[in-house]
Design an enzyme around this catalytic site. Structure first.
Site, PDB file in Angstrom:
ATOM      1  N   ASP A  38      -1.991  -2.117   6.861  1.00 46.20           N
ATOM      2  CA  ASP A  38      -1.601  -2.902   5.701  1.00 46.20           C
ATOM      3  C   ASP A  38      -1.282  -4.312   6.184  1.00 46.20           C
ATOM      4  O   ASP A  38      -0.942  -4.521   7.345  1.00 46.20           O
ATOM      5  CB  ASP A  38      -0.388  -2.263   5.031  1.00 46.20           C
TER       6      ASP A  38
ATOM      7  N   ASP B 227      -2.785   6.590   0.313  1.00 46.41           N
ATOM      8  CA  ASP B 227      -1.759   6.711   1.351  1.00 46.41           C
ATOM      9  C   ASP B 227      -0.411   6.794   0.668  1.00 46.41           C
ATOM     10  O   ASP B 227      -0.226   6.278  -0.438  1.00 46.41           O
ATOM     11  CB  ASP B 227      -1.776   5.506   2.299  1.00 46.41           C
TER      12      ASP B 227
END
Length: 384
Positions: free
Chosen positions: A103, A277
């Protein structure tokens, strides 16, 4: 649409549609990366600091996990991307041979609402560790991710809170696009790292749709829907995904960030999402809770004290094959780390297996028949 194949512009990446559901927009796909194939739909465990909490890489592999997520912001603070790069990159640093995704750190930076300042250049914030002033820009986020070396990296975006005024969300969407252009220009490893753009827009569907249309014009290797699971009701997530996913290219991966409940994943898969996720499996484990066949069990409860059955007799994970509910109850009540490890192993296995079963159902065109009950309003999501 069997075996439709579309090859991304990057030689190391290929995205292939193996089977399209005949009743929904759901699909089973194969995402080829430099470190292996991700078969979708697929749940990805979160290893924020280059570790999935309380679980070893060997244990993680045994859960069936194929792709793991780590976080740029946290790894920049500790140990620093230079250390990871010297180790040979994230894969070697944490001994994970499969695909990885990082991320951008945007979500974490913007969650520091009282400690950060947003400008066109980037975001300035005080480190929660030592109070030092740190600046994150699109360029810096990409440089860090290039050094970390994950297969998929995410663009630095502005994630508006929930609720937020429309004008503020409009500004965040516009800035996210400008920052994405800067991320693309800063990206130095496009041949072995796929840069995904992130669609923002809060709960304003027209902003989401326009953002998606704009991002698609940049022809990226993949796209994500971000800014969800930030406090809005589950029904809003469904509305956002339904309105946004169809606008993203069918021949590229679609990733719904931060979502990992049964119902929300099934709904999103029906809309055409491929990757998910969430911290749910390990967070629940640390609170003594297990995910069992779509339900949530609190292993602290007295009902399990003399229950010597496996946690889930149909589960083949290490926890369920070797230990009883009574033993798990004892470990959790005693606050033994092994209890958190065993429940984490089971919970990750459960969600990975859940998405694997959905893939198998799509491949046999039985998705609605086998998972349609999760699409009903009466299906309640399991909250973290």
């Amino acid at each position: 649409m069997d075996r439709q194949c579309a090859v991304a512009s990057l030689t190391a990446f290929q995205f292939q549609i193996d089977r399209q559901c005949s009743q929904t927009r759901g699909r089973a796909c194969s995402f080829h990366t430099p470190h292996g194939i991700v078969e979708t739909p697929r749940f990805m465990p979160v290893g924020t600091l280059a570790t999935v909490k309380t679980v070893t890489p060997a244990q993680l592999r045994d859960t069936g996990a194929q792709m793991v997520l780590s976080n740029t912001y946290h790894l920049h603070l500790q140990p620093g991307e230079e250390i990871v790069a010297k180790a040979g990159g994230l894969h070697r640093f944490m001994n994970w041979s499969g695909p990885m995704l990082t991320d951008s750190g945007g979500f974490q930076v913007f969650s520091l609402s009282e400690l950060r300042k947003i400008e066109e250049r980037g975001v300035t914030f005080r480190s929660p560790r030592d109070g030092a002033v740190i600046e994150f820009t699109p360029e810096r986020s990409i440089r860090i991710q290039n050094a970390l070396g994950a297969d998929v990296i995410m663009a630095f975006d502005e994630c508006p809170p929930y609720p937020a005024e429309r004008k503020d969300v409009e500004a965040a969407v516009a800035r996210t696009y400008r920052w994405l252009e800067r991320c693309i220009n800063a990206h130095e490893r496009p041949q072995d790292q796929a840069l995904f753009g992130i669609v923002q827009g809060g709960v304003y569907l027209d902003l989401r749709q326009q953002a998606a249309r704009d991002l698609v014009q940049l022809d990226l290797p993949g796209y994500a829907i971000g800014g969800v699971s930030v406090g809005e009701p589950s029904e809003e997530i469904h509305r956002i995904v339904e309105a946004t996913a169809p606008l993203l290219p069918a021949h590229k991966p679609r990733y719904l960030m931060g979502v990992g409940t049964y119902r929300e994943m099934v709904q999103a898969i029906a809309a055409g999402i491929d990757l998910f996720d969430c911290v749910i499996p390990t967070r629940l484990a640390r609170h003594g809770a297990a995910l069992v066949k779509g339900d949530r069990w609190n292993l602290k409860n007295a009902q399990f004290r003399e229950d010597f059955q496996p946690l889930d007799e149909d589960c083949n994970c290490y926890c369920c094959q070797n230990f009883s509910r009574a033993y798990l109850n004892h470990l959790i009540r005693s606050r033994e780390i092994l209890g958190y490890t065993l429940l984490s192993i089971h919970n990750i296995t459960e969600l990975v297996r859940f998405t694997t079963r959905i893939r198998e159902a799509i491949l046999s065109d039985r998705f609605v028949e086998e998972f349609g009950h999760w699409l009903q309003p009466s299906a309640v999501p399991v909250s973290p």
